[in-house]
Design an enzyme around this catalytic site. Structure first.
Site, PDB file in Angstrom:
ATOM      1  N   HIS A 105       0.806  -1.223   0.000  1.00  0.00           N
ATOM      2  CA  HIS A 105       0.000   0.000   0.000  1.00  0.00           C
ATOM      3  C   HIS A 105       0.842   1.278   0.000  1.00  0.00           C
ATOM      4  O   HIS A 105       0.527   2.246   0.703  1.00  0.00           O
ATOM      5  CB  HIS A 105      -0.959   0.009   1.179  1.00  0.00           C
ATOM      6  CG  HIS A 105      -1.988  -1.082   1.145  1.00  0.00           C
ATOM      7  ND1 HIS A 105      -2.557  -1.531  -0.026  1.00  0.00           N
ATOM      8  CD2 HIS A 105      -2.564  -1.793   2.155  1.00  0.00           C
ATOM      9  CE1 HIS A 105      -3.439  -2.478   0.257  1.00  0.00           C
ATOM     10  NE2 HIS A 105      -3.454  -2.670   1.563  1.00  0.00           N
ATOM     11  N   HIS A 175      -9.712   1.504   1.334  1.00  0.00           N
ATOM     12  CA  HIS A 175      -9.527   0.309   2.157  1.00  0.00           C
ATOM     13  C   HIS A 175     -10.571   0.249   3.275  1.00  0.00           C
ATOM     14  O   HIS A 175     -10.237  -0.066   4.428  1.00  0.00           O
ATOM     15  CB  HIS A 175      -8.114   0.290   2.735  1.00  0.00           C
ATOM     16  CG  HIS A 175      -7.598  -1.079   3.054  1.00  0.00           C
ATOM     17  ND1 HIS A 175      -8.183  -1.888   4.001  1.00  0.00           N
ATOM     18  CD2 HIS A 175      -6.547  -1.784   2.559  1.00  0.00           C
ATOM     19  CE1 HIS A 175      -7.510  -3.020   4.086  1.00  0.00           C
ATOM     20  NE2 HIS A 175      -6.510  -2.993   3.213  1.00  0.00           N
ATOM     21  N   GLU A 309     -11.571  -4.196  -2.291  1.00  0.00           N
ATOM     22  CA  GLU A 309     -10.689  -3.140  -2.776  1.00  0.00           C
ATOM     23  C   GLU A 309     -10.521  -3.247  -4.295  1.00  0.00           C
ATOM     24  O   GLU A 309      -9.879  -4.174  -4.788  1.00  0.00           O
ATOM     25  CB  GLU A 309      -9.333  -3.252  -2.090  1.00  0.00           C
ATOM     26  CG  GLU A 309      -9.398  -3.270  -0.569  1.00  0.00           C
ATOM     27  CD  GLU A 309      -8.180  -3.931   0.047  1.00  0.00           C
ATOM     28  OE1 GLU A 309      -7.051  -3.498  -0.258  1.00  0.00           O
ATOM     29  OE2 GLU A 309      -8.363  -4.903   0.817  1.00  0.00           O
TER      30      GLU A 309
END
Length: 344
Positions: A105, A175, A309
């Site tokens: 991420h 998220h 996601e």
């Protein structure tokens, strides 16, 4: 009703964080400028009672220290990149690792831990902005990002726009952890996915191949089933992820299309996820543990929520054969995800 703004505290660097509340047609969303995170999303259940369907925190400090990326905008590249490095036009570029030898991420200081600027507000929308410096997380290029959150009669839309002055990778998602019952175990939620294939992973959670057939495995959600039905099956992929933590390869289609449908077993709330991206990561909060921290002092535990996601495939920056996902100067990254709530 216009967007309301109020202070939400300060982060550890002394930066002021705001909370913006959007309301429309019986829906209410709270966005904080720390990580451009969706802190709350209130939706009427089958009786008309408002239910907050996303997990979040009451303090900036909790977003900083608890991990899990609750509600956050994540990037510059969502999901995992093997070896914390990527290929750009045949050149190997070192990235910052934050999950063992991998990058997850966007690295240790990705978008989820940045304070965004409020650029615009409307009657039921807000646009937040952030400028990611050249070299941030290891990625080349100064990247300018806009995130527009808007409520309409159907639900919440998130539009991501970005441009870079150097060739780079960009893969931005939200998220949020969804619990359509408003709390408790989420494994009774029913899920349908527009995906006949998924991306298998190794013990390190890095893709072992781009895709594999879901039919005949616990990964087949082409017919709606509860999340808990097969999550305990004796399958090597479930052991690798500790449950579902896999990319699903959406059936080929162009433009914004239906990717997933999630139904709360107790609330009756039905949420559709629409996207322009080719994949969606299903994560059943297998390792979620906020240590007693959460909204209203209620902590969160494993499998009390589910993430959906929308994304480019994990580790695509090391697999140009999976498709060109580079963002080049002069091009614009422009993708939308919508969470639509179906009413009876």
């Amino acid at each position: 009703m216009a967007v309301s703004r109020e202070p939400f505290g300060t982060d550890r660097e002394g930066r002021n964080v705001e909370k913006l509340t959007l309301r429309r047609d019986g829906l209410e969303a709270e966005i904080i400028t720390f990580g451009a995170a969706l802190r709350a999303l209130r939706v009427p259940d089958r009786t008309g009672r408002p239910v907050d369907v996303v997990l979040g925190f009451d303090r900036v400090e909790d977003y900083e220290i608890c991990g899990g990326y609750l509600g956050a905008t994540v990037g510059r590249y969502a999901n995992r990149i093997a070896g914390a490095s990527c290929l750009i036009d045949g050149r190997r570029v070192a990235l910052e690792a934050n999950e063992g030898t991998k990058q997850l991420h966007g690295g240790p200081a990705g978008f989820s831990h940045r304070v965004f600027d409020v650029l615009e507000t409307g009657e039921s929308s807000v646009t937040l902005g952030y400028v990611s410096a050249d070299g941030e997380g290891g990625f080349p290029g100064t990247l300018t990002l806009r995130v527009t959150c808007a409520l309409d009669g159907r639900g919440l839309s998130l539009r991501y726009e970005a441009a870079s002055d150097k060739t780079t990778f960009c893969n931005i998602t939200n998220h949020s952890y969804f619990n359509l019952n408003g709390g408790g175990d989420a494994m009774g939620h029913a899920l349908w996915l527009a995906a006949g294939r998924y991306t298998p992973i190794g013990d390190d959670s890095i893709p072992a191949a781009m895709s594999a057939p879901a039919a005949g495995t616990p990964f087949d959600f082409t017919a709606e089933k509860t999340l808990g039905r097969d999550i305990g099956a004796d399958h090597p992929q479930l052991r690798c992820g500790g449950g579902y933590d896999h990319n699903f390869v959406l059936d080929p289609a162009q433009g914004l299309r239906l990717a997933a449908r999630l139904t709360g077993d107790r609330s009756g709330i039905v949420m559709e996820v629409w996207t322009e991206k080719p994949g969606v990561q299903l994560y059943t909060a297998n390792f979620l543990d906020t240590g007693g921290r959460g909204k209203g002092g209620r902590g969160y535990a494993p499998r009390q929520a589910v993430c959906l996601e929308t994304q480019f495939f994990p580790d695509s920056p090391n697999h140009p054969e999976w498709g060109d996902v580079l963002l080049r100067p002069g091009r614009r990254y422009d993708y939308t995800t919508e969470y639509r709530f179906v009413r009876g």
